[in-house]
Design an enzyme around this catalytic site. Structure first.
Site, short mmCIF file in Angstrom:
data_model
loop_
_atom_site.label_atom_id
_atom_site.label_comp_id
_atom_site.label_asym_id
_atom_site.label_seq_id
_atom_site.Cartn_x
_atom_site.Cartn_y
_atom_site.Cartn_z
N THR A 26 0.85 -1.19 0.00
CA THR A 26 0.00 0.00 0.00
C THR A 26 0.88 1.24 0.00
O THR A 26 1.77 1.37 0.83
CB THR A 26 -0.94 -0.03 1.23
OG1 THR A 26 -1.89 -1.07 1.02
CG2 THR A 26 -1.66 1.29 1.43
N HIS A 175 -7.08 -11.23 -1.68
CA HIS A 175 -6.49 -10.82 -0.39
C HIS A 175 -7.35 -11.41 0.74
O HIS A 175 -8.41 -10.87 1.06
CB HIS A 175 -6.46 -9.30 -0.32
CG HIS A 175 -5.61 -8.74 0.80
ND1 HIS A 175 -5.12 -9.52 1.83
CD2 HIS A 175 -5.16 -7.48 1.03
CE1 HIS A 175 -4.40 -8.75 2.65
NE2 HIS A 175 -4.41 -7.51 2.18
N ASN A 178 -4.37 -10.47 6.70
CA ASN A 178 -4.14 -9.20 7.39
C ASN A 178 -5.37 -8.53 7.99
O ASN A 178 -5.40 -7.31 8.15
CB ASN A 178 -3.42 -8.23 6.45
CG ASN A 178 -2.04 -8.73 6.09
OD1 ASN A 178 -1.58 -9.73 6.66
ND2 ASN A 178 -1.37 -8.08 5.17
N TYR A 180 -8.51 -8.20 6.92
CA TYR A 180 -9.53 -7.57 6.08
C TYR A 180 -10.74 -8.51 5.93
O TYR A 180 -10.80 -9.54 6.59
CB TYR A 180 -8.90 -7.10 4.76
CG TYR A 180 -7.79 -6.10 5.06
CD1 TYR A 180 -8.09 -4.88 5.66
CD2 TYR A 180 -6.46 -6.41 4.84
CE1 TYR A 180 -7.08 -3.98 6.00
CE2 TYR A 180 -5.44 -5.52 5.18
CZ TYR A 180 -5.76 -4.31 5.76
OH TYR A 180 -4.77 -3.42 6.11
N ASN A 235 -4.40 -5.60 12.98
CA ASN A 235 -5.83 -5.33 12.82
C ASN A 235 -6.69 -6.13 13.79
O ASN A 235 -7.84 -6.49 13.50
CB ASN A 235 -6.29 -5.57 11.37
CG ASN A 235 -5.88 -4.42 10.45
OD1 ASN A 235 -5.74 -3.29 10.90
ND2 ASN A 235 -5.65 -4.71 9.17
C1 8OZ Z 1 -0.27 -1.39 5.57
C2 8OZ Z 1 -0.95 -0.21 5.46
C3 8OZ Z 1 -2.13 -0.17 4.77
C4 8OZ Z 1 -2.65 -1.31 4.19
C5 8OZ Z 1 -2.22 -5.07 4.20
C6 8OZ Z 1 -3.26 -3.66 2.58
O1 8OZ Z 1 -1.78 -5.18 5.35
C7 8OZ Z 1 -2.51 -3.73 3.67
C8 8OZ Z 1 -1.97 -2.51 4.31
C9 8OZ Z 1 -0.78 -2.55 4.99
O2 8OZ Z 1 -2.48 -6.05 3.52
#
Ligand code: 8OZ
Length: 359
Positions: A26, A175, A178, A180, A235
Site C-alpha cells: 500500500t 487478499h 491481514n 480484512y 488489525n
Molecule cells: C499497511 C498499510 C495499509 C494497508 C495489508 C493492505 O496489510 C494492507 C496494508 C498494509 O495487507
C-alpha cells in the site's frame, strides 16, 4: 535439481523468469477517484524485472476502502488508470497481478459511500485506530452483513477480477490476509455469526470458498492466487485454532487449483506467534507456494534451495530497490527504505530510489 532465486517458476498460467516476487504494498498515492496515476505506471515498470509484481491492495467496491488514496478497480477511470500501469509493466518485460481487496471493518464511515458504517461478519469493533487523512480516529463498531447481502460481496470480487483482466493484468491475488473482510470471516475472533457463514471451520471458510469458486469460474484458476496470514494479529485478529483453520484454507485453495498460495509467515504486529507449522500448510497446497515475512536474500535462497518454498515475496526491499533482482544476483548492497515516504506523497520515496548503475 536444486532451485535458486533465479530459476524460472511456473505457477498456473503465470510464467515467472525468477522467484523474486514484489509483495503487495500500500502506497496511498492514487489520484482523484482513487485512480492510479502516471507515477504508478513508472513505479511498477521500474520493478518489472521481478519474477512477478503483485499490485498494492485494490478495493473491489467503494465500500471496501479503509485508507486514504488507495486505488480501486470498480470504475471505468480506475480500469483506464490500471491499463497504463499494465502496459508499462508489459513493455518493460514484466508480469503483474492485481490484489483484490475489501477491508471490511478496517475502515471508517468517512471512507464509506453515504457515510454508512463499515461492514463486517459481526458487529465487533477492532481495537485500535484508523488514519482518516485529517488524523487518527477510533475504529467504529461495524454493521454485521446480512446473509442476503453476501452474494453481492462475492459479485464485487468477481467484477474486480473481470475488471483487472480488462485492465490488462496477468491475473489476480485474492487478499484473504491481514484482518480484512475475508480474513474477518475466517477467524473466530472477528466472526461470531450464527448463520451458514459462522461457527464451524466449514462455515467460516464458506464466503472464501464462494469467492474463489466465482472468481476462478470467471477468469480461470491458473490466473488466480491468494494471500493468507495465519498468525497475523495486525488489525486485532485472532483465532482459537489457526492451524486447523489454515490447513483447511490451503486444501480449499488446492482443490480450486489456484496458481499460487502466498503466505505471510508471521506477525507483522510483532506478537509471539501462534506456532503455526507452515510445512503443514504447504503440504496441503499443490500449486506454487510463495513465502513472505522479513526474508533476506540469503534466507530466501536457502528456503528455495531446500524446497520448503517455491518463491519469496519482498516488500520493503522492493520499495527501495527497483533493481532488486540484479542486486541479489550480484550480491550488491541494498538501498534502505525510507519509512516516512511509504504512504502518500509524490515521487519522493516512490520512483526516485537509485539503480545500482547510477550510484
Ligand atoms: C499497511 C498499510 C495499509 C494497508 C495489508 C493492505 O496489510 C494492507 C496494508 C498494509 O495487507
Amino acid at each position: 535439481m536444486t532451485q535458486t532465486l533465479f530459476s524460472p517458476l511456473v505457477a498456473g498460467d503465470l510464467h515467472l523468469p525468477n522467484r523474486i516476487v514484489m509483495a503487495p504494498l500500500t502506497r496511498s498515492r492514487a489520484g482523484a477517484g482513487n485512480v492510479p496515476g502516471p507515477l504508478a505506471a513508472l513505479y511498477y515498470a521500474q520493478r518489472a524485472s521481478a519474477g512477478l509484481l503483485i499490485s498494492e491492495a485494490t478495493q473491489v467496491i467503494a465500500s471496501g476502502q479503509g485508507y486514504p488514496s488507495t486505488p480501486g478497480i470498480h470504475s471505468a477511470e480506475q480500469i483506464a488508470g490500471w491499463q497504463r500501469v499494465t502496459a508499462a509493466v508489459h513493455a518493460a518485460g514484466g508480469r503483474i497481478v492485481l490484489q483484490l481487496w475489501h477491508v471490511g471493518r478496517i475502515s471508517h464511515r468517512s471512507f464509506q459511500p453515504g457515510g454508512a458504517l463499515p461492514v463486517a461478519p459481526s458487529a465487533i469493533r477492532p481495537a485500535g485506530q484508523v488514519f482518516i487523512g485529517s488524523g487518527m480516529a477510533d475504529f467504529e463498531t461495524p454493521r454485521a452483513l446480512e446473509t442476503a447481502e453476501l452474494p453481492a460481496i462475492v459479485q464485487a470480487y468477481v467484477d474486480g477480477a473481470a475488471n483487472a483482466i480488462a485492465a490488462g493484468f496477468d491475473g489476480v491475488e485474492i487478499h484473504a490476509a491481514n484482518g480484512y473482510l475475508l480474513d474477518q470471516f475466517l477467524r473466530d475472533g472477528s466472526n461470531r455469526r450464527d448463520d451458514a457463514y459462522g461457527g464451524s471451520i466449514e462455515n467460516r471458510t464458506r464466503l472464501l470458498r464462494e469467492v474463489i469458486a466465482a472468481v476462478t469460474a470467471r477468469i480461470g484458476a491458473g490466473r488466480t492466487g491468494m494471500r493468507i496470514s495465519p498468525e497475523q494479529t495486525f488489525n486485532d485478529m485472532h483465532d482459537s485454532a489457526p492451524q486447523a483453520l489454515f490447513n483447511r484454507v490451503a486444501e480449499i485453495a488446492s482443490e480450486a487449483g489456484l496458481a499460487y498460495l502466498h503466505v505471510l509467515e508471521g506477525d507483522i504486529a510483532g506478537g509471539p506467534g501462534a506456532g503455526v507449522d507452515y510445512g503443514a500448510i504447504r503440504q496441503r497446497f499443490h500449486g506454487a507456494y510463495l513465502a513472505n515475512h522479513a526474508y533476506t536474500g540469503e534466507r530466501a535462497a536457502q528456503a528455495i534451495a531446500s524446497g520448503r518454498v517455491d518463491a519469496v515475496a519482498f516488500g520493503k526491499a522492493f520499495i527501495a530497490n527497483p533493481d532488486l533482482v540484479t542486486r541479489l544476483q550480484l550480491g550488491a548492497a541494498l538501498n534502505q527504505a525510507d519509512q516516512a515516504t511509504f504512504y502518500g506523497g509524490d515521487a519522493k520515496g516512490y520512483t526516485d530510489y537509485p539503480l545500482l548503475a547510477a550510484l
